[in-house]
Motif scaffolding. Structure first.
Motif, PDB file in Angstrom:
ATOM      1  N   UNK A  41       0.824  -1.191  -0.133  1.00  0.00           N
ATOM      2  CA  UNK A  41      -0.041   0.100  -0.005  1.00  0.00           C
ATOM      3  C   UNK A  41       1.021   1.301   0.004  1.00  0.00           C
ATOM      4  N   UNK A  42       0.548   2.207  -0.910  1.00  0.00           N
ATOM      5  CA  UNK A  42       1.378   3.370  -0.792  1.00  0.00           C
ATOM      6  C   UNK A  42       0.201   4.469  -0.392  1.00  0.00           C
ATOM      7  N   UNK A  43       0.420   5.220   0.734  1.00  0.00           N
ATOM      8  CA  UNK A  43      -0.256   6.340   1.453  1.00  0.00           C
ATOM      9  C   UNK A  43       0.320   7.395   1.094  1.00  0.00           C
ATOM     10  N   UNK A  50       3.310   7.528  12.213  1.00  0.00           N
ATOM     11  CA  UNK A  50       2.368   6.870  13.234  1.00  0.00           C
ATOM     12  C   UNK A  50       1.008   6.856  12.656  1.00  0.00           C
ATOM     13  N   UNK A  51       0.522   7.623  11.951  1.00  0.00           N
ATOM     14  CA  UNK A  51      -0.733   7.546  11.339  1.00  0.00           C
ATOM     15  C   UNK A  51      -0.828   6.263  10.244  1.00  0.00           C
ATOM     16  N   UNK A  52       0.268   6.177   9.622  1.00  0.00           N
ATOM     17  CA  UNK A  52       0.489   5.023   8.854  1.00  0.00           C
ATOM     18  C   UNK A  52       0.419   3.663   9.208  1.00  0.00           C
ATOM     19  N   UNK A  53       1.025   3.485  10.527  1.00  0.00           N
ATOM     20  CA  UNK A  53       1.150   2.359  11.413  1.00  0.00           C
ATOM     21  C   UNK A  53      -0.493   2.000  11.778  1.00  0.00           C
ATOM     22  N   UNK A  54      -0.959   3.228  12.246  1.00  0.00           N
ATOM     23  CA  UNK A  54      -2.415   2.893  12.450  1.00  0.00           C
ATOM     24  C   UNK A  54      -3.466   2.401  11.463  1.00  0.00           C
ATOM     25  N   UNK A  55      -2.971   2.881  10.276  1.00  0.00           N
ATOM     26  CA  UNK A  55      -3.844   2.499   9.237  1.00  0.00           C
ATOM     27  C   UNK A  55      -3.468   1.016   9.212  1.00  0.00           C
ATOM     28  N   UNK A  56      -2.431   0.698   8.935  1.00  0.00           N
ATOM     29  CA  UNK A  56      -1.962  -0.677   8.658  1.00  0.00           C
ATOM     30  C   UNK A  56      -2.532  -1.770   9.778  1.00  0.00           C
ATOM     31  N   UNK A  57      -2.515  -1.297  10.960  1.00  0.00           N
ATOM     32  CA  UNK A  57      -3.202  -2.082  12.068  1.00  0.00           C
ATOM     33  C   UNK A  57      -4.701  -2.255  11.896  1.00  0.00           C
ATOM     34  N   UNK A  89       5.140  13.573  -5.266  1.00  0.00           N
ATOM     35  CA  UNK A  89       6.249  12.842  -5.703  1.00  0.00           C
ATOM     36  C   UNK A  89       6.675  11.758  -4.718  1.00  0.00           C
ATOM     37  N   UNK A  90       6.279  11.687  -3.556  1.00  0.00           N
ATOM     38  CA  UNK A  90       6.370  10.638  -2.449  1.00  0.00           C
ATOM     39  C   UNK A  90       5.252  10.027  -1.889  1.00  0.00           C
ATOM     40  N   UNK A  91       5.511   8.840  -1.212  1.00  0.00           N
ATOM     41  CA  UNK A  91       4.657   8.168  -0.412  1.00  0.00           C
ATOM     42  C   UNK A  91       5.067   7.205   0.468  1.00  0.00           C
ATOM     43  N   UNK A  92       4.278   6.947   1.424  1.00  0.00           N
ATOM     44  CA  UNK A  92       4.503   5.942   2.544  1.00  0.00           C
ATOM     45  C   UNK A  92       4.297   4.537   2.013  1.00  0.00           C
ATOM     46  N   UNK A  93       5.186   3.727   1.918  1.00  0.00           N
ATOM     47  CA  UNK A  93       5.089   2.638   1.472  1.00  0.00           C
ATOM     48  C   UNK A  93       4.861   1.477   2.671  1.00  0.00           C
ATOM     49  N   UNK A  94       3.857   0.479   2.718  1.00  0.00           N
ATOM     50  CA  UNK A  94       3.768  -0.482   3.616  1.00  0.00           C
ATOM     51  C   UNK A  94       3.481  -1.871   3.044  1.00  0.00           C
ATOM     52  N   UNK A  95       4.002  -2.978   3.522  1.00  0.00           N
ATOM     53  CA  UNK A  95       3.845  -4.430   3.019  1.00  0.00           C
ATOM     54  C   UNK A  95       3.043  -5.212   4.068  1.00  0.00           C
ATOM     55  N   UNK A  96       2.092  -5.921   3.656  1.00  0.00           N
ATOM     56  CA  UNK A  96       1.288  -7.030   4.513  1.00  0.00           C
ATOM     57  C   UNK A  96       1.491  -8.220   3.653  1.00  0.00           C
ATOM     58  N   UNK A  97       1.846  -9.377   4.692  1.00  0.00           N
ATOM     59  CA  UNK A  97       1.648 -10.655   4.243  1.00  0.00           C
ATOM     60  C   UNK A  97       0.466 -11.130   4.509  1.00  0.00           C
ATOM     61  N   UNK A  98      -0.588 -11.633   3.788  1.00  0.00           N
ATOM     62  CA  UNK A  98      -1.515 -12.141   3.922  1.00  0.00           C
ATOM     63  C   UNK A  98      -1.952 -13.563   3.683  1.00  0.00           C
ATOM     64  N   UNK A  99      -2.652 -14.155   4.571  1.00  0.00           N
ATOM     65  CA  UNK A  99      -3.142 -15.862   4.422  1.00  0.00           C
ATOM     66  C   UNK A  99      -4.437 -15.962   4.568  1.00  0.00           C
ATOM     67  N   UNK A 116      -9.259   7.995   1.198  1.00  0.00           N
ATOM     68  CA  UNK A 116      -8.574   9.179   0.488  1.00  0.00           C
ATOM     69  C   UNK A 116      -7.029   8.999   0.829  1.00  0.00           C
ATOM     70  N   UNK A 117      -6.694   8.369   1.982  1.00  0.00           N
ATOM     71  CA  UNK A 117      -5.218   8.233   2.244  1.00  0.00           C
ATOM     72  C   UNK A 117      -4.484   7.289   1.330  1.00  0.00           C
ATOM     73  N   UNK A 118      -5.211   6.338   0.439  1.00  0.00           N
ATOM     74  CA  UNK A 118      -4.380   5.393  -0.443  1.00  0.00           C
ATOM     75  C   UNK A 118      -4.171   6.118  -1.753  1.00  0.00           C
ATOM     76  N   UNK A 119      -2.989   6.184  -2.072  1.00  0.00           N
ATOM     77  CA  UNK A 119      -2.447   6.667  -3.562  1.00  0.00           C
ATOM     78  C   UNK A 119      -2.600   5.438  -4.506  1.00  0.00           C
ATOM     79  N   UNK A 120      -1.940   4.290  -4.126  1.00  0.00           N
ATOM     80  CA  UNK A 120      -1.967   3.104  -4.716  1.00  0.00           C
ATOM     81  C   UNK A 120      -1.794   1.831  -4.259  1.00  0.00           C
ATOM     82  N   UNK A 121      -2.250   0.763  -4.414  1.00  0.00           N
ATOM     83  CA  UNK A 121      -2.021  -0.497  -3.719  1.00  0.00           C
ATOM     84  C   UNK A 121      -1.816  -1.600  -4.894  1.00  0.00           C
TER      85      UNK A 121
END
Length: 145
Positions: A41-43, A50-57, A89-99, A116-121
């Motif tokens: 996910x790119x936010x 900290x908001x990105x971590x909360x979003x991923x949680x 031109x920038x974004x917060x990148x996060x990775x999730x491994x899902x089963x 609205x927070x997500x630019x791409x996934x």
């Protein structure tokens, strides 16, 4: 994945022993119905890490409600994009491994399209999930040494 799976008798499936299941049918009538996914996910860059971590949680909690399990999550940081997205031109990148089941991932993607927070996934189905740090994080660690 077994090469030949015979269906079990039930009300919904075909009669027992009628034919071997081929293609993706073994997912529904076989012993396994969960798939493994890597989800990136790119936010937006104007929210804090900290908001990105909360979003991923929140995403992890939603997936657990839908019957999926989230193995590892990684925050890759604020990175430059290859091309501008929504004038950023920038974004917060996060990775999730899902089963989990495909329905949970489809609902997750639907929610991300609305957010609205997500630019791409991007969600990719994989054969196996790795517990090791991703190449992005290991490259970061090499630069620090």
């Amino acid at each position: 994945r077994p090469s030949l799976v015979w269906n079990e008798p039930d009300e919904e499936g075909p009669s027992p022993g009628s034919f071997p299941l081929s293609g993706a049918a073994w997912l529904y009538y076989g012993t396994e119905n969960m798939a493994l996914y890597e989800h990136v996910v790119i936010t937006r860059p104007d929210i804090s890490p900290a908001q990105v971590e909360t979003f991923v949680e929140e995403l992890s909690g939603f997936l657990k409600e839908k019957g999926a399990s989230v193995g590892k999550t990684e925050y890759w940081g604020l990175r430059n994009l290859a091309y501008p997205i929504k004038k950023q031109r920038k974004g917060h990148y996060s990775l999730l491994n899902i089963d989990g089941p495909a329905d949970a991932v489809q609902e997750l993607e639907r929610r991300l399209r609305i957010s609205d927070d997500v630019m791409r996934y991007m969600t990719i189905r994989v054969e196996a999930l790795s517990d090791e740090p991703s190449p992005v994080l290991s490259r970061k660690d090499r630069r620090r040494d």
